[in-house]
Structure formats: C-alpha cells, structure tokens
Design an enzyme around this catalytic site. Structure first.
Site, PDB file in Angstrom:
ATOM      1  N   LYS A 174       0.862  -1.185   0.000  1.00 54.38           N
ATOM      2  CA  LYS A 174       0.000   0.000   0.000  1.00 54.38           C
ATOM      3  C   LYS A 174       0.898   1.235   0.000  1.00 54.38           C
ATOM      4  O   LYS A 174       2.028   1.143   0.415  1.00 54.38           O
ATOM      5  CB  LYS A 174      -0.888   0.022   1.253  1.00 54.38           C
ATOM      6  CG  LYS A 174      -1.619  -1.281   1.555  1.00 54.38           C
ATOM      7  CD  LYS A 174      -2.856  -1.431   0.721  1.00 54.38           C
ATOM      8  CE  LYS A 174      -3.610  -2.718   1.083  1.00 54.38           C
ATOM      9  NZ  LYS A 174      -4.743  -2.976   0.207  1.00 54.38           N
ATOM     10  N   LYS A 187      -2.082   1.368  -2.604  1.00 54.14           N
ATOM     11  CA  LYS A 187      -2.169   0.442  -3.730  1.00 54.14           C
ATOM     12  C   LYS A 187      -1.917   1.130  -5.065  1.00 54.14           C
ATOM     13  O   LYS A 187      -1.452   0.505  -6.001  1.00 54.14           O
ATOM     14  CB  LYS A 187      -3.495  -0.294  -3.720  1.00 54.14           C
ATOM     15  CG  LYS A 187      -4.740   0.567  -3.644  1.00 54.14           C
ATOM     16  CD  LYS A 187      -5.955  -0.291  -3.924  1.00 54.14           C
ATOM     17  CE  LYS A 187      -6.823  -0.545  -2.722  1.00 54.14           C
ATOM     18  NZ  LYS A 187      -7.997  -1.328  -3.042  1.00 54.14           N
ATOM     19  N   HIS A 202      -6.668 -13.569  -7.100  1.00 56.20           N
ATOM     20  CA  HIS A 202      -7.471 -12.629  -6.321  1.00 56.20           C
ATOM     21  C   HIS A 202      -8.906 -12.677  -6.828  1.00 56.20           C
ATOM     22  O   HIS A 202      -9.136 -12.869  -8.009  1.00 56.20           O
ATOM     23  CB  HIS A 202      -6.912 -11.206  -6.449  1.00 56.20           C
ATOM     24  CG  HIS A 202      -7.521 -10.266  -5.455  1.00 56.20           C
ATOM     25  ND1 HIS A 202      -8.760  -9.704  -5.649  1.00 56.20           N
ATOM     26  CD2 HIS A 202      -7.095  -9.818  -4.252  1.00 56.20           C
ATOM     27  CE1 HIS A 202      -9.055  -8.946  -4.596  1.00 56.20           C
ATOM     28  NE2 HIS A 202      -8.061  -8.996  -3.739  1.00 56.20           N
ATOM     29  N   ARG A 203      -9.870 -12.494  -5.903  1.00 54.94           N
ATOM     30  CA  ARG A 203     -11.275 -12.688  -6.276  1.00 54.94           C
ATOM     31  C   ARG A 203     -12.032 -11.370  -6.419  1.00 54.94           C
ATOM     32  O   ARG A 203     -13.227 -11.308  -6.136  1.00 54.94           O
ATOM     33  CB  ARG A 203     -11.956 -13.592  -5.250  1.00 54.94           C
ATOM     34  CG  ARG A 203     -11.934 -13.045  -3.831  1.00 54.94           C
ATOM     35  CD  ARG A 203     -12.664 -13.960  -2.859  1.00 54.94           C
ATOM     36  NE  ARG A 203     -12.709 -13.368  -1.520  1.00 54.94           N
ATOM     37  CZ  ARG A 203     -13.527 -13.776  -0.552  1.00 54.94           C
ATOM     38  NH1 ARG A 203     -14.344 -14.789  -0.772  1.00 54.94           N
ATOM     39  NH2 ARG A 203     -13.527 -13.197   0.626  1.00 54.94           N
TER      40      ARG A 203
END
Length: 466
Positions: A166, A168, A285-286
């Site tokens: 981060k 990000k 990643h979802r």
C-alpha cells in the site's frame, strides 16, 4: 396431423422428475429458488432445470430431431428452506454431455446463464455444485498445488505470510520495489500487488516487475529464505497477460497473480496452463466476487466460485478471514476452505456443503486470509486456517509505527510464537492474547504493533441478511 403438439406447456411435465436417480457422471446443482407469488415450487424448479439445459419457452419441432431424455436437465428434489416463506432448495441434475470438456466458461454459461433473469422467479441463487470425477479429470486444475509449493519454497509446518503493498495506487516502481524489499527482508514469505495494480501511467508493469525482482533477490540473499512477490499479470487482453507472465518467468521469479473474475475464466485457465508448463506459482485474487455472492437470495455462493477456480487453476485464492474487516462466517468459510484444500469433502449442510465432492487428486489450493487483520488476530487465524494457508497483512504490516520491515518482523514473530504454542499443545482460542503478550517481551517490534492495534475492531451486522 402435425407431428408435434405446438404451444406452451408446463415445464414440470418434462423437467420435474422426482423419481430420477442421479448418475455418477451428472453435474448436480443446488439452487435456492424464490418463485413469484402463485408459481408452484415444482414449476419453478423445473423451469430452472429447463432454462439452464435444453428447454425453451415453447414446444419446437426440432425437439423431434434429438433425444430430450438424454440431454435434458432434471429437477429431481425440492425442499422448503426452513424459516423462509416461499423459498426452496431445488436440486437439478445435468447430463455430462451438455458440457465442453475442460471449460469452466461453458459450464457456467449453461448453469448460471440466462436462467437468472427468468421472470417466474423473484430470485435465484446457486448454492453448490457437485462436479463429477469424470468432468474433474478434463481439467488440469491448479498449476502446482499445496505440496509442490511447499517443496519449491522449502517452507513447512506453518502458514505462509504475505503483505499487500500500500498505497495500492500512486507509488513509482522504484519506491514500490523498496517497500517489497523491506517487507521480505523483515521476515514475510510473500508480498503482493494489489488487485487493481495492472499497468497504469504512474507505474508501468515492466518497471514494476524489474524492481520487484531486484527486491526478491536482495532479500533472499540476505535472509537465506526463498521469497516471492505476486506480480499481477492481469491485463486488457489475453495476449498481453501471457506476455507479462513470460517476462516474469524470464526474471526467474517464483509466482505471478491474476484477478480471475474480472479477467474471466478463459483467460485464467490459459494462464494456469502457462504457469504449470513454466514452473510459476499462480496467486488468484477474487475481485468482483461480492457482486456475485454477497446477497443470500440471488447470485452464486462463493463456494461455487471456489470450486470453479480449483478446476480452472490457481495455487492461492482469497477466501475471507472470519476475523478481519471483510465478512465470512466461520463454519461456512471453513466449508469452502476445505473444498479448496482437501481431496474429498463430505456433504455437510451445517457448513453449507450440499454435495459430497471428490477431486481425484487434483492439487489443492491454499486459502488466503486477507483484509483488516493484524497481530492480535494471529492466534485465531492460526487456529482457524491451520498450516495450509497464507495470512496476508497489508495495513497490518505497513502500518507499523517503525516502518515496513519492523512490521514484517512483528508478524513473523507473532506467527512463530502461535505455531510453537500450538505445537506445545496450548489452546490458542483461550490463551491467544497471553501467547502474543509473552512474545512481546522479547520482540520490541511486536510490542509496538500490539500497542497500535490493541483497540481496533471491525464489528458490523453481517451483510448477507439483506
């Protein structure tokens, strides 16, 4: 006379077959169906079976050119949902012939395609799928899986630690690489590109890949441990995605990353095949999952998306935390975590598992716990997820008052303390805070982290009651 009877007829005459005995090769689906007022559940369940397989709204003469009995979906069982008015779980069996081999895309286009806009239903949710072993065997599945990953990394007997870099968006590639180095040097196993880091004007992908590779090699040399950074290869076209994965392979890094829902199953399966052929691990990643899975009456449960990912291919997937800022109820979460990791899962409705599922030794996927977690959560996470998991602390690493590397040290010390305590037979659920406090005495980094996050809680009502 005409060779067929034209006109509209009830779906249930053809597609509701309570006497049907399911075959081992059938794909079985459990739908949560909320019919419109006045629509009987048998008709609603049959309509779902029809519209997601061979049916259309009227009789057509071309039906006579094929054997409907061979190809139609069948609603074979209906049960009312306890505590809900006019809501049912409808079980549908699909013959395997309806699906293209090795294509999650085709499977979903049929099972969760047009039928979700169907007017006779107020809402429709796919709760679970039973993938027959005959169909499982047409997929390569995860590029490597849990055991191969441990062997590649030479890390055993504990969860793996990660951190999302981060802020990000907005860092330059060199500053980004510096943050990666500090986290890995401090003791994390992995760092991660955020899901929305692709190739933006302030940081093009190639520059990021180069500086992150430098960070990996420098931290590996200094710690004697194998390190990785999830380089996000997600792109606007499949060709560009593969180009990024190829460059990652040329740099010799261990792992790349993909956003499998926004990128799409076709792209994801291509990338998984490339990763297996070239020895890259694949982190999934979802992003976008909550658009599909958050409402309890409509959409698709995440356990279905998780099963689809295990078929399509990925070595890690985000799976909720049970304890952080993103929701996930414990038993239900553990249900789909086991679906990801284990070779065989028994039907267990208390954990939301509607069907017994065998994976015929398809490699397992490591669940990733990520989102609002910090050192005080470590005992609970170790207890809930066990060794085969990745625990990811973004703000919980980078938010440390002394900087990134001490933040990483704090997490690693907390993890090692919890694993050691568990191995000594202590009860993490009861003694968790004590274990962390004891470790603070010899780790100033952990003590500082514990002080910062001692009051943080993310407590809201569960969202999926809407």
């Amino acid at each position: 006379s005409v060779g067929f009877k034209a006109g509209v007829k009830d779906y249930k005459l053809t597609y509701y077959t309570p006497e049907y005995e399911t075959l081992d090769t059938d794909i079985l689906a459990a739908f949560r169906v909320s019919p419109q007022p006045g629509v009987p559940p048998e008709e609603a369940g049959a309509a779902v079976a029809a519209e997601s397989s061979t049916g259309t709204w009227t009789t057509v003469w071309t039906d006579g050119l094929t054997s409907l009995d061979r190809y139609k979906g069948r609603c074979y069982h209906i049960e009312p949902v306890a505590g809900e008015e006019n809501q049912y779980i409808c079980y549908v069996a699909y013959p395997l012939d309806l699906f293209e081999e090795g294509s999650v895309t085709n499977m979903f286009t049929s099972i969760v395609g047009n039928v979700f806009g169907f007017k006779a239903l107020r809402a429709l949710r796919l709760e679970d799928l039973r993938i027959p072993v005959a169909y499982v065997k047409t997929f390569l599945g995860p590029p490597h899986g849990i055991q191969v990953e441990r062997d590649k990394l030479n890390k055993y007997g504990r969860p793996l630690l990660g951190c999302t870099i981060k802020p990000k968006l907005g860092l330059s590639a060199k500053n980004y690489g510096r943050a990666v180095y500090e986290c890995l040097r401090g003791g994390l196993d992995f760092t991660k590109d955020d899901e929305n880091v692709n190739s933006q004007p302030f940081m093009r992908w190639r520059d990021r890949f180069l500086f992150c590779a430098e960070a990996i090699y420098k931290s590996q040399a200094e710690t004697g441990e194998i390190k990785g950074h999830y380089l996000n290869a997600t792109a606007g076209t499949c060709e560009e995605m593969i180009k990024r994965a190829v460059f990652a392979r040329e740099l010799g890094v261990p792992i790349v990353m993909h956003d499998y829902l926004t990128g799409g199953f076709t792209a994801n399966t291509s990338l998984a095949h490339y990763c297996r052929d070239n020895g890259l691990l694949l982190h999934i990643h979802r992003a976008m999952h909550a658009v599909i899975d958050r409402q309890k009456n409509h959409g698709m449960h995440f356990r279905v998306l998780a099963k689809a990912l295990r078929l399509s291919g990925g070595d890690h997937i985000h799976a909720g935390t049970v304890v952080g800022k993103l929701e996930g109820e414990r038993e239900i979460t553990l249900g789909f975590v086991d679906l990801l990791r284990d070779d065989f899962t028994e039907k267990d409705r208390s954990r939301g598992i509607y069907f017994t599922q065998s994976w015929v030794s398809t490699p397992g996927v490591l669940p990733v716990a990520s989102g609002g977690i910090h050192v005080w959560h470590m005992p609970a996470l170790t207890e809930i997820f066990g060794d085969d998991s990745v625990l990811q602390f973004g703000g919980g690493t980078l938010g440390h008052p002394w900087g990134n590397a001490p933040g990483a040290v704090a997490n690693r010390v907390a993890l090692e303390a919890c694993v050691q305590a568990r191995n000594e037979g202590r009860d993490l659920a009861r003694e968790g805070n004590t274990i962390i406090r004891e470790a603070c005495k010899w780790s100033p980094e952990l003590a500082a982290a514990c002080e910062v996050w001692k009051e943080i809680k993310f407590e809201f009502q569960a969202m999926d009651t809407i």
